[in-house]
Design an enzyme around this catalytic site. Structure first.
Site, PDB file in Angstrom:
ATOM      1  N   ASP A  23      49.437  51.010  37.783  1.00  0.00           N
ATOM      2  CA  ASP A  23      50.805  50.482  37.836  1.00  0.00           C
ATOM      3  C   ASP A  23      51.774  51.638  37.596  1.00  0.00           C
ATOM      4  O   ASP A  23      51.617  52.388  36.633  1.00  0.00           O
ATOM      5  CB  ASP A  23      50.957  49.413  36.735  1.00  0.00           C
ATOM      6  CG  ASP A  23      52.383  48.902  36.598  1.00  0.00           C
ATOM      7  OD1 ASP A  23      53.130  48.955  37.600  1.00  0.00           O
ATOM      8  OD2 ASP A  23      52.740  48.448  35.490  1.00  0.00           O
ATOM      9  N   ASP A  27      55.404  46.647  35.979  1.00  0.00           N
ATOM     10  CA  ASP A  27      55.285  45.184  36.031  1.00  0.00           C
ATOM     11  C   ASP A  27      53.880  44.705  35.686  1.00  0.00           C
ATOM     12  O   ASP A  27      53.568  43.519  35.827  1.00  0.00           O
ATOM     13  CB  ASP A  27      55.721  44.644  37.411  1.00  0.00           C
ATOM     14  CG  ASP A  27      54.868  45.208  38.544  1.00  0.00           C
ATOM     15  OD1 ASP A  27      53.912  45.965  38.256  1.00  0.00           O
ATOM     16  OD2 ASP A  27      55.165  44.901  39.710  1.00  0.00           O
ATOM     17  N   ASP A  31      50.090  49.366  42.109  1.00  0.00           N
ATOM     18  CA  ASP A  31      50.920  49.500  43.301  1.00  0.00           C
ATOM     19  C   ASP A  31      50.498  50.708  44.135  1.00  0.00           C
ATOM     20  O   ASP A  31      49.602  51.461  43.754  1.00  0.00           O
ATOM     21  CB  ASP A  31      52.398  49.560  42.908  1.00  0.00           C
ATOM     22  CG  ASP A  31      52.635  50.488  41.716  1.00  0.00           C
ATOM     23  OD1 ASP A  31      52.184  51.642  41.791  1.00  0.00           O
ATOM     24  OD2 ASP A  31      53.240  50.046  40.708  1.00  0.00           O
ATOM     25  N   ASP A 100      42.492  46.016  54.666  1.00  0.00           N
ATOM     26  CA  ASP A 100      41.878  44.699  54.732  1.00  0.00           C
ATOM     27  C   ASP A 100      42.603  43.911  55.817  1.00  0.00           C
ATOM     28  O   ASP A 100      43.836  43.849  55.811  1.00  0.00           O
ATOM     29  CB  ASP A 100      42.052  44.001  53.365  1.00  0.00           C
ATOM     30  CG  ASP A 100      40.854  43.186  52.964  1.00  0.00           C
ATOM     31  OD1 ASP A 100      40.452  42.336  53.753  1.00  0.00           O
ATOM     32  OD2 ASP A 100      40.348  43.407  51.844  1.00  0.00           O
ATOM     33  N   ASP A 202      38.134  40.274  56.621  1.00  0.00           N
ATOM     34  CA  ASP A 202      37.835  39.202  55.676  1.00  0.00           C
ATOM     35  C   ASP A 202      37.093  38.052  56.385  1.00  0.00           C
ATOM     36  O   ASP A 202      37.454  37.660  57.497  1.00  0.00           O
ATOM     37  CB  ASP A 202      39.172  38.682  55.112  1.00  0.00           C
ATOM     38  CG  ASP A 202      38.996  37.796  53.902  1.00  0.00           C
ATOM     39  OD1 ASP A 202      38.517  38.291  52.883  1.00  0.00           O
ATOM     40  OD2 ASP A 202      39.360  36.600  53.988  1.00  0.00           O
ATOM     41  N   GLU A 265      33.249  41.422  56.666  1.00  0.00           N
ATOM     42  CA  GLU A 265      32.743  40.738  55.466  1.00  0.00           C
ATOM     43  C   GLU A 265      31.962  39.515  55.937  1.00  0.00           C
ATOM     44  O   GLU A 265      32.535  38.583  56.512  1.00  0.00           O
ATOM     45  CB  GLU A 265      33.891  40.288  54.553  1.00  0.00           C
ATOM     46  CG  GLU A 265      33.352  39.727  53.240  1.00  0.00           C
ATOM     47  CD  GLU A 265      34.171  38.612  52.612  1.00  0.00           C
ATOM     48  OE1 GLU A 265      33.894  38.266  51.454  1.00  0.00           O
ATOM     49  OE2 GLU A 265      35.075  38.069  53.277  1.00  0.00           O
ATOM     50  N   HIS A 326      35.354  42.705  44.560  1.00  0.00           N
ATOM     51  CA  HIS A 326      36.320  41.965  43.752  1.00  0.00           C
ATOM     52  C   HIS A 326      36.016  40.474  43.667  1.00  0.00           C
ATOM     53  O   HIS A 326      36.816  39.721  43.119  1.00  0.00           O
ATOM     54  CB  HIS A 326      37.713  42.183  44.345  1.00  0.00           C
ATOM     55  CG  HIS A 326      37.803  41.624  45.744  1.00  0.00           C
ATOM     56  ND1 HIS A 326      37.107  42.185  46.804  1.00  0.00           N
ATOM     57  CD2 HIS A 326      38.449  40.553  46.245  1.00  0.00           C
ATOM     58  CE1 HIS A 326      37.342  41.475  47.895  1.00  0.00           C
ATOM     59  NE2 HIS A 326      38.156  40.482  47.585  1.00  0.00           N
ATOM     60  N   ASP A 327      34.903  40.045  44.244  1.00  0.00           N
ATOM     61  CA  ASP A 327      34.558  38.622  44.235  1.00  0.00           C
ATOM     62  C   ASP A 327      33.353  38.303  43.369  1.00  0.00           C
ATOM     63  O   ASP A 327      33.026  37.129  43.170  1.00  0.00           O
ATOM     64  CB  ASP A 327      34.241  38.137  45.663  1.00  0.00           C
ATOM     65  CG  ASP A 327      35.466  38.131  46.558  1.00  0.00           C
ATOM     66  OD1 ASP A 327      36.576  37.897  46.053  1.00  0.00           O
ATOM     67  OD2 ASP A 327      35.307  38.371  47.771  1.00  0.00           O
TER      68      ASP A 327
HETATM   69  C1  NOJ Z   1      36.994  36.888  50.831  1.00  0.00           C
HETATM   70  C2  NOJ Z   1      37.773  37.734  49.896  1.00  0.00           C
HETATM   71  O1  NOJ Z   1      37.002  38.844  49.520  1.00  0.00           O
HETATM   72  C3  NOJ Z   1      38.178  36.860  48.736  1.00  0.00           C
HETATM   73  O2  NOJ Z   1      38.727  37.598  47.683  1.00  0.00           O
HETATM   74  C4  NOJ Z   1      39.137  35.833  49.237  1.00  0.00           C
HETATM   75  O3  NOJ Z   1      39.468  34.943  48.201  1.00  0.00           O
HETATM   76  C5  NOJ Z   1      38.533  35.045  50.387  1.00  0.00           C
HETATM   77  N1  NOJ Z   1      37.878  35.872  51.349  1.00  0.00           N
HETATM   78  C6  NOJ Z   1      39.606  34.307  51.133  1.00  0.00           C
HETATM   79  O4  NOJ Z   1      40.388  35.224  51.851  1.00  0.00           O
END
Ligand code: NOJ
Length: 529
Positions: A23, A27, A31, A100, A202, A265, A326-327
């Site tokens: 950051d 905030d 960024d 992305d 995605d 993905e 990140h998932d």
């Molecule tokens: C996959 C992404 O990696 C995830 O973070 C997102 O919530 C879903 N697709 C929906 O876009």
């Protein structure tokens, strides 16, 4: 394969989750200037490319995966000038930049959707997936949202349902409509013209849905305790045969520019995943392979999945491996801190482009999120099942200054910092040759020096108990990889002959995993420290 191979074959991809990297404007959210400021860390790792999760204008219902303008920059992250400066700074350092692309759905605030929902006869009505209610007034099919509940949302004003594979505020685009395709391809060209080096697309396998809108069948083996959406298979709502035509078109857009990469993905088993390379390899260059995330941490299972994947690859299809994103729960939390080192060696010695997730190079762990700090809509919609993704998205730990150097003193980061940030950070680990960070740097340097590791063939040697042994060969040089996926010490008898240990996870010859040229010294076994 020659050392002239395309950059995305030789290279290593590093994922930056922009909200959590750095950051600069106070905030509490990372960024673009912050990413630029921290590029030297990325360079010091030795990776070739950064992939940045979405930075486009967004109501942030799904933290950027709900896009309201494909060709702009979200003010929270900065301006287009900041983006241009970041791209230039990356190029100066020889780093590629991958964006992305989220083509499956937009935000419900995207002007396209606002138009589409405004009336049944709006010219953009067909840009999204609208259906009449079922005879009982309910949703048109049984399709589920990945984020909980039905995948259909009723629109009172126009009396129809629209489909959303994720949040109701993320309506799915209708990829059967040629205008939709062209609109997204134009947005790709916008960024490619600027010089970005590729896209991570995605949920690529979701793009096209069944034209007859058939109900999904029940899943005969739903994984215990997982996402409730797994009670159904996605036979008719994803991975439809027509998706490959779309992927081919996306690839054609990329091919008009030199040296760009199309990454997909795709969460599918190997045999279906590899179809995304496309006929004649005219699909995705790299359909993301997530098997190291989904597999049990077991030598035999990993050996088998590597073999199966290698066998399933189409001729000329280039493999790839992803260890974290990140998932999903972080690798150090999934396998423990000690084994996270072995995992790093696995990722960086397998055949195929590795993708690593920011913070994993420090061995960052999932951070428990107090209920009042939960941000992820997945956790909010389907609470208490451990599906929330905030724990793996916490701020990068740079140094022992306030907020770990992620944000200025007095600023509250959007997610809490890990408790160990004062001692576990880039600055501290850089001073320690035995740290995880040093291991990553050494592994990456070795992979760059040794074409056997980046481009070489893969040969299975054995998977015995907790040991996983394979070799990589290129131009007559063979490197043996010996990984111990367990906690017990093992001595390994290795072939006669000379040779040195090139690298071990313990920073010396007696680590729990090591690399050696073959044939290897007999007296040196590979053992747990
Ligand atoms: C996959 C992404 O990696 C995830 O973070 C997102 O919530 C879903 N697709 C929906 O876009």
């Amino acid at each position: 394969m020659s050392s002239e191979a395309e950059w995305w074959k030789r290279g290593i991809v590093y994922q930056v989750y922009p909200r959590s990297f750095q950051d600069t404007d106070g905030d509490g959210v990372g960024d673009l200037r912050g990413i630029r400021q921290r590029l030297d860390h990325v360079v010091s790792l030795g990776v070739d490319a950064i992939w940045i999760s979405p930075i486009f204008p967004s109501p942030m219902k799904d933290f950027g995966y709900d896009i309201a303008d494909y060709c702009g920059i979200e003010p929270l992250f900065g301006t287009m000038a900041d983006f241009d400066a970041l791209l230039a700074a990356a190029k100066e350092r020889g780093l590629k930049l991958v964006l992305d692309l989220v083509p499956n759905h937009t935000s419900d605030q995207h002007p396209w959707f606002l138009e589409s929902r405004s009336s049944r006869d709006n010219p953009k009505r067909d840009w999204y997936i609208w259906r009449d209610p079922a005879p009982d007034g309910g949703p048109p099919t049984n399709w589920l949202s990945e984020f909980g509940g039905s995948g259909w949302e009723y629109d009172e004003a126009t009396g129809q349902y629209y489909y959303h594979a994720f949040l109701a505020s993320q309506p799915d685009l209708n990829w059967r409509n040629p205008e939709v395709r062209e609109a997204i391809y134009d947005s790709m060209r916008f960024w490619l013209d600027k010089g970005v080096d590729g896209f991570r697309v995605d949920v690529m396998w979701h793009l096209v849905k069944d034209d007859q809108f058939r109900d999904n069948p029940p899943n005969p083996n739903p994984p215990a305790g997982g996402n409730p959406a797994n009670r159904l298979l996605t036979t008719y709502s994803a991975d439809r045969p027509e998706v490959h035509e779309v992927v081919r078109e996306m690839r054609a857009v990329m091919d008009a520019y030199p040296e760009r990469v199309l990454i997909g993905e795709i969460w599918l088993p190997s045999e279906r995943l590899v179809a995304y390379y496309g006929e004649d390899l005219k699909g995705a260059h790299l359909p993301f392979n997530f098997q190291l995330i989904t597999s049990a941490w077991d030598a035999r299972q990993i050996r088998d999945l590597v073999e199966e994947y290698e066998r399933a690859l189409p001729k000329g299809g280039w493999p790839n491996w992803v260890l974290g994103n990140h998932d999903r729960s972080r690798i150090a939390s999934r396998v423990g801190p000690r084994q996270a080192r072995v995992a790093a060696m696995l990722l960086l010695t397998l055949r195929g482009t590795p993708t690593l997730y920011y913070g994993d190079e420090l061995g960052m762990m999932d951070v428990p999120i107090p209920p009042d700090r939960v941000q992820d809509p997945f956790e909010k919609n389907v609470p208490g099942l451990g599906l929330g993704r905030d724990p793996c998205r916490t701020p990068m730990q740079w140094d022992d200054s306030p907020n770990a150097g992620f944000a200025a003193e007095g600023v509250e980061p959007w997610l809490p910092l890990a408790e160990d940030w004062k001692t576990n950070n880039v600055a501290a680990q850089s001073r320690d040759p035995g740290s995880v960070l040093s291991l990553y740097r050494d592994l990456i340097a070795l992979r760059r020096e040794e074409p056997a590791l980046s481009l070489g063939d893969y040969q299975d040697v054995t998977a015995l108990g907790t040991l996983l042994v394979y070799s990589r060969t290129h131009a007559g040089r063979t490197i043996l990889v010996v990984l111990n996926l367990g906690a017990e010490r093992h001595e390994v008898a290795l072939p006669d002959g000379g040779g040195d240990v090139l690298l071990s996870t313990g920073g010396h010859a007696r680590g729990s995993a090591c690399l050696a040229p073959c044939p290897w010294v007999r007296r040196k076994g590979c053992s747990s420290p």
